[in-house]
Each structure stands twice: as structure tokens, then as C-alpha cells.
Enzyme design. Sequence first.
Site, short mmCIF file in Angstrom:
data_model
loop_
_atom_site.label_atom_id
_atom_site.label_comp_id
_atom_site.label_asym_id
_atom_site.label_seq_id
_atom_site.Cartn_x
_atom_site.Cartn_y
_atom_site.Cartn_z
CG HIS A 155 -1.70 -1.24 1.42
ND1 HIS A 155 -2.95 -1.45 0.93
CD2 HIS A 155 -1.34 -2.40 2.05
CE1 HIS A 155 -3.36 -2.66 1.26
NE2 HIS A 155 -2.39 -3.27 1.93
CB SER A 276 13.34 22.19 -15.22
OG SER A 276 12.58 23.38 -15.35
CE LYS A 282 11.96 18.97 -11.09
NZ LYS A 282 10.73 19.49 -11.67
CD GLU A 289 9.21 12.06 -15.31
OE1 GLU A 289 8.26 12.83 -15.21
OE2 GLU A 289 10.39 12.45 -15.41
#
Length: 457
Positions: A155, A276, A282, A289
Site C-alpha cells: 500500500h 528543466s 531540477k 517517466e
Amino acid sequence: MTLWGGRFSGDQKKELIEFTESVSFDKRLYRHDIAGSKAHVEMLAESGIIPAKTAKSIKTELDKIGRRIESGDFEFTSELEDIHMHIENALIKSLGDEGARLHTARSRNDQVCLDIRLYMRDETLAIISGIRNFQKALIAQADLNSDAIMPGYTHLQHAQPVLFAHHLLAYVEMFDRDAARLNDCLKRINVMPLGSGAIAGTTLPINRRKTARILGFREISGNSMDAVADRDFECEFLSCLAIFAMHVSRLSEDIILWMSKEFSFIELADAFCTGSSLMPQKKNPDVAELSRGKTGRIYGNLVALLTICKGLPLSYNRDLQEDKEPLFDSIDTVVKILAVFPPMIATMKIRKDRMLAGAMNPGLMATDLAEELVNLGVPFRKAHGKTGSLVKWCEKNGIPLDKVKLEDMKKIIPEATAGCTMLFDPGKSVAKREIAGGTGPREVRSRLNAWKRKLSK
Ligand code: ARG
């Protein structure tokens, strides 16, 4: 003029030509189309249907056409519809009547099935070997970090300590099933359809087993109508790729989480991340992804093909030309994933300190206490309840589980012994789990060695 020009008058409209063509995407089948045609003429000659001399010139000419396509010295035009027509047309252009014998006892309906099967056989083997390579990268990381302990999650909540290697080897198991599924699918791909003609075979005395033998097929198709209509092997193959992509997507999600500031379990090499355009600090896990995102198109391709096949009457229908783009797209996507993921895994840095810090939460060892009580004769359900009460007591009094004194523990769990207060170490916790398939260090090492042996074969 088209190859069926005999029956048609007037020119085709540009819009129709653009609408019906497939050469823009099926030209990638050219090598397999040529291999299939060479085997076909060899069989035709041996069966006495065309002269041996003709078969020889056709084969030589087909090789020349192949080299021309390879080098980019070959003109593709929508007018010639598909790769099959292009190659046959080029052949007839150079050989005249001799070339016009190639399409004897064959239709594009069985020819296209043959080409796809030949093509998919190669791609399946390449993908299986890519998956093996992927497994090797995971195994190498597991090997390198075989002592790293991390919190295991259910979970997405801290559950129990596990070895990081155990977590990675879980993916090795998944990818092994993927490879096994593809291997099995290969049996259904490896069936020779040529000789089915357009739908009803041929009146000419061909030898289908001969063609199959030349092309290395195990079996020949058993029903000409099924053979030209069947795309089951593609549906099956695309579902194998969809399941594989789902596994990659889950691994991607783990990697993305692990790389977040909150986890900081891993660092990915700069080469596999991007920055970024706005935020200078970043560093994003784009490969993971995008792999997670590309799973969407791989699922979509499977659904597209199933939908194309659904509701088609027997046997061949032009709808089936729509099988190729989804098929090629899934293959291309998986091939790209297989090219970037293994080196990303291989260069990933592990933060063992961060993992261990996460696993130090004594609550992760609450189950160990309940099981110790079982060793002391307490029935498990009761042991579970008593341990739960202790956890509650700890929370109320602001005392961590591993700091509870034996006398306090005994107030809630009269059966507790001194040993019960010494269970709250993640290293001890994993060490006690030497059951088959468990996360015990010796067990994980033996699985690791077994994988290494299997993959070195
Ligand atoms: N380009 C076609 C396909 O991909 C080849 C078969 C065409 N057959 C036909 N009768 N038009 O399915």
C-alpha cells in the site's frame, strides 16, 4: 498501371491511392518479402512449375533489388500500393516474362502473412535477447548491492525490511515470464502460410513443406481460409509486449519514487536524466517517466488490433492491412525501451544509508515480534492482537517499539521474554527469512547465482 490492370479502366484518383497505400510503412518488410519470394521460386522450380533457369534469374534479381533498397537507390511510390507490388514490379521491369512467373500460385493475401511471420520471428528473438540483457543489468545491481536493506512496501506504506536485491530480483522474475511468454508465442508465429493463395489454395502442384523447410518453419498452416485471415499470433505477441510494458512501467514508478527527495534511495546518471528549462535545480527521471507513458501506446496498439479483427468475416479483408502500424509501433517502442533501460539501471547509484535509515523504523519488525510469540507457544491470532496492543501502548506513551523495557512489555504480553526486546533490527529481521523465495541473504544469494547461471547459458 497497377498489377491488376487487366480488369480496370481509367486511372485511380490520387486520394484513393493515398488512402489505400501501405508501402509507406510496410516497406520495412522488404528483406523478408525477398526471402519469402526466393524460397517460393525455388519450390516452384523443384515442383516443375517454372523452369529452374527462371528461378535462378529471379533469385539473383531479387537479391539485386534488396541491395538497391538497402542502399536507398530504389524508388517508392504510393501508386504501387505495398512493398510486395514494388518488388514484383521491379522484378518484372528487369526480367520481363521471367519475372512475371514469380507470383505463380501465390496471392498477396498469403504473401503478406508470410512476410509478417518472418519479420516477427526475427523481432521476437531480438526482443527476447533484449529482455535477457535487461535482466542482466538488474542482476548486476543486485549483486553489487546484495547487502543493502530497504523498507519493503505494501500500500506504499512501510511493511517489512527486505533486501534491495530481493526487490530487483522480483523484476528479474517478471521479465523471465515475459521472455517465456514470447518464446511460447514464437510457436504460433512460426507457421508457414504460403500456398493458401487468396483463400482457397491453388490448383498448381506446389510443395508447401518444401517452402517451409527452406524458410525454417516448423509447421505449415492447416486451413487456407484461416491462414489468410489469422492475426491471432499478432494479437498474442502484442499482448506479450503489453504485459512486458506494464512491468517496465511498474519498475519506472519505483525508480521515480526512489529518486524523489523524500526517498533518495537512488541517483540516476546525468546521461539518463534531463533538466528543466525553468528550474535550474531540477534533474528529472525522464527515461522512467517516458517508459511509463509509452505503456499507454503499447496497450493502445493491442486494443487497436483486437478491434480491427473483431467482426471481420472470413477470410482476408483489407482491414487487415491496418495491423501493421500498431504492430510496428509496439515493436519500435519496446526496442527503444530495451536500448535505454539496461544502461540506466547499470549506472544507477544506490544510497544504502538512506535505504537502511528507512528500514530502521522498529514498527517494520512488529510482525517479527508476533512470530517470536508464536515460537513461544502463543497462537498467531492472539500474538497478532497482543503485538497490536503493544504498538498502541507505544504510540500513546511516545516510546518506540525497540525502546520498550521487558517489564513494560510483559504487562501487555505476559509471554514475552528478553529475546522479544531484541528483534528490532532490520538486519536480523531479513536474516531470519531464509525460507525458499524469501528475502534472507543466503536465499537471495542463491537466487542471484541461479539467475547468473541461467542467463550465462
Ligand atoms: N497490403 C496488403 C496488406 O497489408 C497486402 C494484401 C493485399 N491484398 C489484397 N487483396 N488487396 O494486407
